[in-house]
Write an enzyme that holds these catalytic residues in place. Structure first.
Site, short mmCIF file in Angstrom:
data_model
loop_
_atom_site.label_atom_id
_atom_site.label_comp_id
_atom_site.label_asym_id
_atom_site.label_seq_id
_atom_site.Cartn_x
_atom_site.Cartn_y
_atom_site.Cartn_z
N ARG A 28 0.68 -1.20 0.09
CA ARG A 28 -0.20 -0.09 -0.12
C ARG A 28 0.91 1.39 0.03
NH1 ARG A 28 -3.67 -2.37 4.70
NH2 ARG A 28 -2.17 -3.79 4.99
N ASN A 394 38.41 39.57 8.01
CA ASN A 394 37.33 39.70 7.44
C ASN A 394 37.08 39.66 5.83
OD1 ASN A 394 34.37 41.46 7.98
ND2 ASN A 394 35.28 42.31 5.99
C1 UD1 Z 1 -2.91 -6.24 10.94
C2 UD1 Z 1 -4.11 -6.97 11.55
C3 UD1 Z 1 -5.24 -6.16 11.93
C4 UD1 Z 1 -4.73 -5.05 12.78
C5 UD1 Z 1 -3.74 -4.49 12.00
C6 UD1 Z 1 -3.20 -3.13 13.28
C7 UD1 Z 1 -3.66 -9.37 10.84
C8 UD1 Z 1 -4.25 -10.62 9.81
N1 UD1 Z 1 -4.39 -8.27 10.76
O1 UD1 Z 1 -3.59 -5.85 9.85
O2 UD1 Z 1 -6.18 -7.28 12.43
O3 UD1 Z 1 -6.04 -4.16 12.85
O4 UD1 Z 1 -2.75 -5.20 11.93
O5 UD1 Z 1 -2.11 -2.48 12.64
O6 UD1 Z 1 -2.75 -9.73 11.42
N2 UD1 Z 1 3.68 -9.44 8.06
C9 UD1 Z 1 4.40 -10.45 8.21
N3 UD1 Z 1 4.25 -11.49 7.25
C10 UD1 Z 1 3.03 -11.23 6.47
C11 UD1 Z 1 2.20 -10.31 6.39
C12 UD1 Z 1 2.62 -9.20 7.39
O7 UD1 Z 1 5.38 -10.23 8.84
O8 UD1 Z 1 3.11 -12.41 5.62
C13 UD1 Z 1 4.04 -8.13 8.93
C14 UD1 Z 1 4.18 -6.91 8.19
O9 UD1 Z 1 5.57 -6.59 7.73
C15 UD1 Z 1 3.68 -5.87 9.42
C16 UD1 Z 1 2.54 -6.68 10.17
O10 UD1 Z 1 3.00 -8.00 9.93
O11 UD1 Z 1 4.68 -5.36 10.20
C17 UD1 Z 1 1.11 -6.41 9.94
O12 UD1 Z 1 1.01 -6.68 8.60
P1 UD1 Z 1 -0.09 -5.88 7.64
O13 UD1 Z 1 -0.28 -6.41 6.26
O14 UD1 Z 1 0.31 -4.47 7.78
O15 UD1 Z 1 -1.35 -6.07 8.57
P2 UD1 Z 1 -2.77 -5.15 8.40
O16 UD1 Z 1 -3.51 -5.42 7.32
O17 UD1 Z 1 -2.36 -3.99 9.09
CA CA Z 2 -0.28 -2.88 9.18
#
Ligand code: UD1
Ligand code: CA
Length: 485
Positions: A28, A394
């Protein structure tokens, strides 16, 4: 966040393991720079989270990586060297990330597992310590989730509570129906689990959802279905758990963090006239009775000593500003400004600028690798590059240090108590001795001895009547003919 002011606990929590989730793609952000490396108050997003994890001093820390693995691994090695790195495989989702991290924990560990997100940077160690304590106070609880009530819930997983107010499950925004989307309590993405129950439920996760990922959030519903007790504990200030998924959230979070930093310095005795247009990086330090005027950015490891006035409209990166100095409408990088010195308005200080106490770098002056001694002045319209100027000299208006011969950069050395005329060119390499003078318009190509006057302008010749003869009929010729001179 602000971990430099949070003391690291001295006793390692032997019952705590921390998992930092940092394997996501950050799509995103639509950026070639990994999401977690975008800067926030002068540090990569992930560094804020790693500093917080470090402050908690857990027995084990595991950071899960996948996208841009090498670049992030380098940061982890710097900020949290005690962290183990686990590489997430091709199965996507926060659930898979935690599953693989848990598998990497030592077999003899049997404590609590705290999961934090690499993209939730404002959460601080004190809030997490309270959260861990709240979980441990209730031995019967299998998992505790940090929740919040932000003004904009878009994108977050919602905390779904049962009729009795107890915590039932988390539903992701994309999977939520209309009734669930109006729920204003969100999942902050921070959890603490008892290890064995977490392990059991991770094994049962599927990718059966809108995003085709293993959701860590599903573990909560599974625990509940298995009859385990789960709690959601709301954080007092929702901004603490703001997640960064896109650039709008990045700037919102940066503004919030900046407001906190600015207020902190105000309470420490710094006058900040306009907090909204003043940006201070986390690593910068300001003494009391510093004044920051509107439109000022104090970046990197800049330090400003007491009584200094910086701004308006000034950007300083990794600079050192001395006591009582004034720096107005200036752009500076890696410059050191002495006590009582004045800079600007409209100065450009490039790396290696060093201005002694009570010195002056004035208006429309550019400096680079320039050591300008105590009390020496370069007041107007000049370029000073690869130069050393002694004390109390200066430099005349409109002076150029011609340091570049097209191939190499050459040094100029100006002595102390020197007075150089306006519009000089110092053709480097060159030395001007102590107490020497140069005339206006001198192109100085040869060294000047101490106490000498250097002039090399050709004698001036006035050709009387030239305009009326050569430009007849022009306004200039008419003006000349009507002049009484
Ligand atoms: C996630 C939560 C959501 C919460 C939000 C809070 C899940 C499914 N959803 O959503 O409920 O409200 O965070 O900020 O957990 N990451 C990994 N491996 C992956 C995918 C993500 O390590 O395969 C890490 C990302 O780098 C990130 C974190 O996990 O630091 C959260 O992932 P992100 O995809 O941002 O989740 P959200 O959609 O924000
Ligand atoms: Ca997130």
């Amino acid at each position: 966040m602000c971990e430099s002011t949070v003391e690291r606990t001295t006793v390692t929590d032997s019952r705590l393991a921390i998992i930092v989730l940092a394997a996501g793609q950050g799509t995103r952000m639509k950026s070639s720079l990994p999401k977690l490396m975008h800067p926030l108050a002068g540090l990569p997003i992930i560094s804020h989270v790693l500093a917080t994890a470090r402050a908690l001093d857990a027995a084990h820390v595991i950071t899960v990586l996948r996208h841009e693995r090498e670049r992030l691994a380098e940061l982890v090695a710097l900020d949290l060297p005690e962290s183990l790195l686990v590489d997430q495989d091709e199965i996507p989702g926060t659930g898979r990330a935690v599953e693989q991290a848990v598998a990497a924990l030592p077999a003899d560990f049997d404590g609590d597992v705290l999961v934090i997100s690499g993209d939730v940077p404002l959460l601080n160690a004190a809030t997490l310590a309270n959260f861990i304590e709240a979980h441990r106070e209730r031995a019967e609880v299998s998992a505790t989730v940090l929740s919040a009530f932000p003004t904009d819930v878009t994108g977050y997983g919602r905390i779904i509570r049962s009729d009795d107010g107890g915590f039932d499950r988390i539903v992701e925004h994309k999977d939520a129906n209309d009734d669930e989307r109006v729920v204003d309590e969100i999942n902050a993405g921070v959890y603490i689990f008892g290890l064995s129950e977490l392990r059991d439920q991770l094994a049962r996760l599927t990718t059966d959802n809108v995003q085709g990922e293993k959701y860590l959030t599903d573990v909560i519903g599974l625990l509940r279905a298995a009859g385990s007790e789960v709690r959601a504990v709301p954080v007092a200030d929702a901004w603490l758990v703001a997640g960064i998924n896109d650039r709008a959230q990045l700037s919102d979070t940066a503004a919030k963090l900046n407001a906190v930093i600015v207020r902190g310095w105000q309470l420490a005795g710094v006058t900040v006239q306009d907090p909204a247009t003043t940006w201070i990086d986390l690593k910068a330090t300001l003494a009391n009775d510093v004044t920051l005027l509107p439109g000022t950015q104090i970046l990197g490891s800049t330090t400003v000593a007491t009584g200094a006035i910086v701004g308006p409209d000034t950007t300083l990166l990794d600079c050192e500003i001395g006591e009582g100095a004034t720096v107005k409408r200036t752009d500076g990088t890696l410059a050191v400004i002495g006590a009582g010195a004045t800079v600007g308005p409209f100065a450009y200080l490039r790396p290696g600028t060093w201005l002694g106490a009570d010195g002056k770098i004035g208006t429309f002056v550019e400096t680079k690798n320039a050591v300008i001694g105590e009390g020496s002045k370069v007041p107007h319209l000049s370029y000073v590059g690869d130069a050393t100027v002694g004390v109390h000299s200066n430099i005349g208006a409109g002076t150029i240090f011609a340091n570049y011969d097209g191939v190499t950069k050459n040094p100029s050395v100006i002595g102390s108590h020197v007075r150089t005329g306006s519009h000089n060119v110092f053709v480097a390499p060159i030395r001007i001795g102590d107490g020497a003078y140069t005339g206006a318009g001198t192109v100085v190509r040869k060294d000047v001895q101490a106490g000498a006057l250097a002039i090399n302008v050709a004698p001036q010749r006035n050709m009387v009547g030239w305009v009326e003869t050569n430009r007849p009929g022009t306004d200039a010729a008419t003006a000349a003919s009507q002049s009484g001179d």
